[in-house]
Design a protein around this motif. Sequence first.
Motif, PDB file in Angstrom:
ATOM      1  N   CYS A   4     -95.870 -68.543 -32.982  1.00 21.86           N
ATOM      2  CA  CYS A   4     -95.911 -69.249 -31.696  1.00 21.86           C
ATOM      3  C   CYS A   4     -96.657 -68.425 -30.670  1.00 21.86           C
ATOM      4  CB  CYS A   4     -94.491 -69.528 -31.198  1.00 21.86           C
ATOM      5  SG  CYS A   4     -94.445 -70.515 -29.688  1.00 21.86           S
ATOM      6  N   LEU A   5     -97.558 -69.071 -29.934  1.00 23.17           N
ATOM      7  CA  LEU A   5     -98.262 -68.418 -28.833  1.00 23.17           C
ATOM      8  C   LEU A   5     -97.652 -68.846 -27.512  1.00 23.17           C
ATOM      9  CD1 LEU A   5    -100.368 -67.864 -31.119  1.00 23.17           C
ATOM     10  CD2 LEU A   5    -102.012 -67.697 -29.255  1.00 23.17           C
ATOM     11  N   ALA A  11    -103.810 -67.627 -23.962  1.00 21.38           N
ATOM     12  CA  ALA A  11    -102.997 -67.991 -25.129  1.00 21.38           C
ATOM     13  C   ALA A  11    -103.159 -69.475 -25.462  1.00 21.38           C
ATOM     14  CB  ALA A  11    -101.532 -67.661 -24.871  1.00 21.38           C
ATOM     15  N   ALA A  12    -103.408 -70.287 -24.437  1.00 23.11           N
ATOM     16  CA  ALA A  12    -103.557 -71.732 -24.640  1.00 23.11           C
ATOM     17  C   ALA A  12    -104.958 -72.120 -25.112  1.00 23.11           C
ATOM     18  CB  ALA A  12    -103.232 -72.472 -23.344  1.00 23.11           C
ATOM     19  N   ARG A  19    -110.665 -76.419 -30.615  1.00 24.26           N
ATOM     20  CA  ARG A  19    -109.337 -75.826 -30.791  1.00 24.26           C
ATOM     21  C   ARG A  19    -109.361 -74.710 -31.833  1.00 24.26           C
ATOM     22  NH1 ARG A  19    -104.954 -76.182 -34.041  1.00 24.26           N
ATOM     23  NH2 ARG A  19    -102.936 -75.791 -33.060  1.00 24.26           N
ATOM     24  N   THR A  22    -109.766 -71.042 -30.748  1.00 25.63           N
ATOM     25  CA  THR A  22    -108.825 -70.455 -29.800  1.00 25.63           C
ATOM     26  C   THR A  22    -107.890 -69.482 -30.532  1.00 25.63           C
ATOM     27  OG1 THR A  22    -107.282 -72.311 -30.043  1.00 25.63           O
ATOM     28  CG2 THR A  22    -108.956 -72.485 -28.302  1.00 25.63           C
ATOM     29  N   GLY A  24    -104.603 -69.126 -31.191  1.00 24.47           N
ATOM     30  CA  GLY A  24    -103.604 -69.537 -32.180  1.00 24.47           C
ATOM     31  C   GLY A  24    -104.203 -69.805 -33.550  1.00 24.47           C
ATOM     32  N   LEU A  40     -98.082 -73.095 -37.028  1.00 26.96           N
ATOM     33  CA  LEU A  40     -98.485 -72.652 -35.685  1.00 26.96           C
ATOM     34  C   LEU A  40     -97.997 -73.607 -34.608  1.00 26.96           C
ATOM     35  CD1 LEU A  40    -100.235 -70.953 -33.682  1.00 26.96           C
ATOM     36  CD2 LEU A  40    -102.152 -72.464 -34.299  1.00 26.96           C
ATOM     37  N   SER A  41     -97.450 -73.035 -33.532  1.00 22.90           N
ATOM     38  CA  SER A  41     -97.164 -73.816 -32.327  1.00 22.90           C
ATOM     39  C   SER A  41     -97.662 -73.031 -31.121  1.00 22.90           C
ATOM     40  CB  SER A  41     -95.669 -74.110 -32.186  1.00 22.90           C
ATOM     41  OG  SER A  41     -94.925 -72.913 -32.051  1.00 22.90           O
ATOM     42  N   VAL A  42     -98.051 -73.750 -30.080  1.00 25.62           N
ATOM     43  CA  VAL A  42     -98.550 -73.121 -28.851  1.00 25.62           C
ATOM     44  C   VAL A  42     -97.743 -73.667 -27.682  1.00 25.62           C
ATOM     45  CG1 VAL A  42    -100.547 -72.760 -27.336  1.00 25.62           C
ATOM     46  CG2 VAL A  42    -100.865 -72.875 -29.828  1.00 25.62           C
ATOM     47  N   ARG A  43     -97.009 -72.789 -27.004  1.00 34.95           N
ATOM     48  CA  ARG A  43     -96.219 -73.175 -25.832  1.00 34.95           C
ATOM     49  C   ARG A  43     -96.868 -72.693 -24.535  1.00 34.95           C
ATOM     50  NH1 ARG A  43     -93.529 -77.262 -27.757  1.00 34.95           N
ATOM     51  NH2 ARG A  43     -92.468 -76.727 -29.696  1.00 34.95           N
ATOM     52  N   GLN A  56     -90.871 -71.245 -21.664  1.00 38.37           N
ATOM     53  CA  GLN A  56     -91.679 -71.309 -22.885  1.00 38.37           C
ATOM     54  C   GLN A  56     -90.882 -70.808 -24.086  1.00 38.37           C
ATOM     55  OE1 GLN A  56     -95.550 -69.503 -22.551  1.00 38.37           O
ATOM     56  NE2 GLN A  56     -96.037 -70.547 -20.636  1.00 38.37           N
TER      57      GLN A  56
END
Length: 196
Positions: A4-5, A11-12, A19, A22, A24, A40-43, A56
């Motif tokens: 997770c980022l 980070a986003a 995408r 980037t 992540g 992978l998840s991006v918060r 987050q």
Amino acid sequence: MRLCLLGDSIAAGVGSTRREDTLGPLLAERLRAKGHQVDLSVRAFAGARSADLRAQVRAAGKVDVAVVVIGANDLTRFVPAHVGAQQLHDAVADLRRAGAAVVVSTAPDLSVVAHVPPALRDVVSAVSRDYAQVQQQAVIRAGGVVAHVERAVTPQFAADPSLFAADRFHPSAAGYRAIAAALAPAVEAVAAELHA
């Protein structure tokens, strides 16, 4: 492996047109190349400061490896270093208590940004370094790992304008590749420890 980022626009992935260019996806790709299966998840979101990390972390849920990139917006909004660092400490400590390995990229050296007047670059660089130093101590106290990304990428960004996106503030795809390369050794190391 749940990766997770968390953190700010870097980070986003703001600034990259794709995408997959980037942080992540670039880090997930490197971990997959090492044999890990990665979810992978991006918060992270644009404009986030250290004060936003708590929400987050809650939104992230169960994570194996958390990568936090934070500090640029704290600097631009004049958040005192001890305040932002304590917020970062608490987020890292919460992640560690939940069983995650945590890698943090601290505040960048904002003196390389084109908008900073040459006469102020030394001052901005010193403030950025001082902020990152206080963050680093907080991360270590909380049980996280600091990836010294700024040491590796600041000279690259200062010398090569193509590492910036069109807004001359966020990284371009090439800039994200440089940051991912600097982050990857620490992320790969904590991932290897999880599977040791």
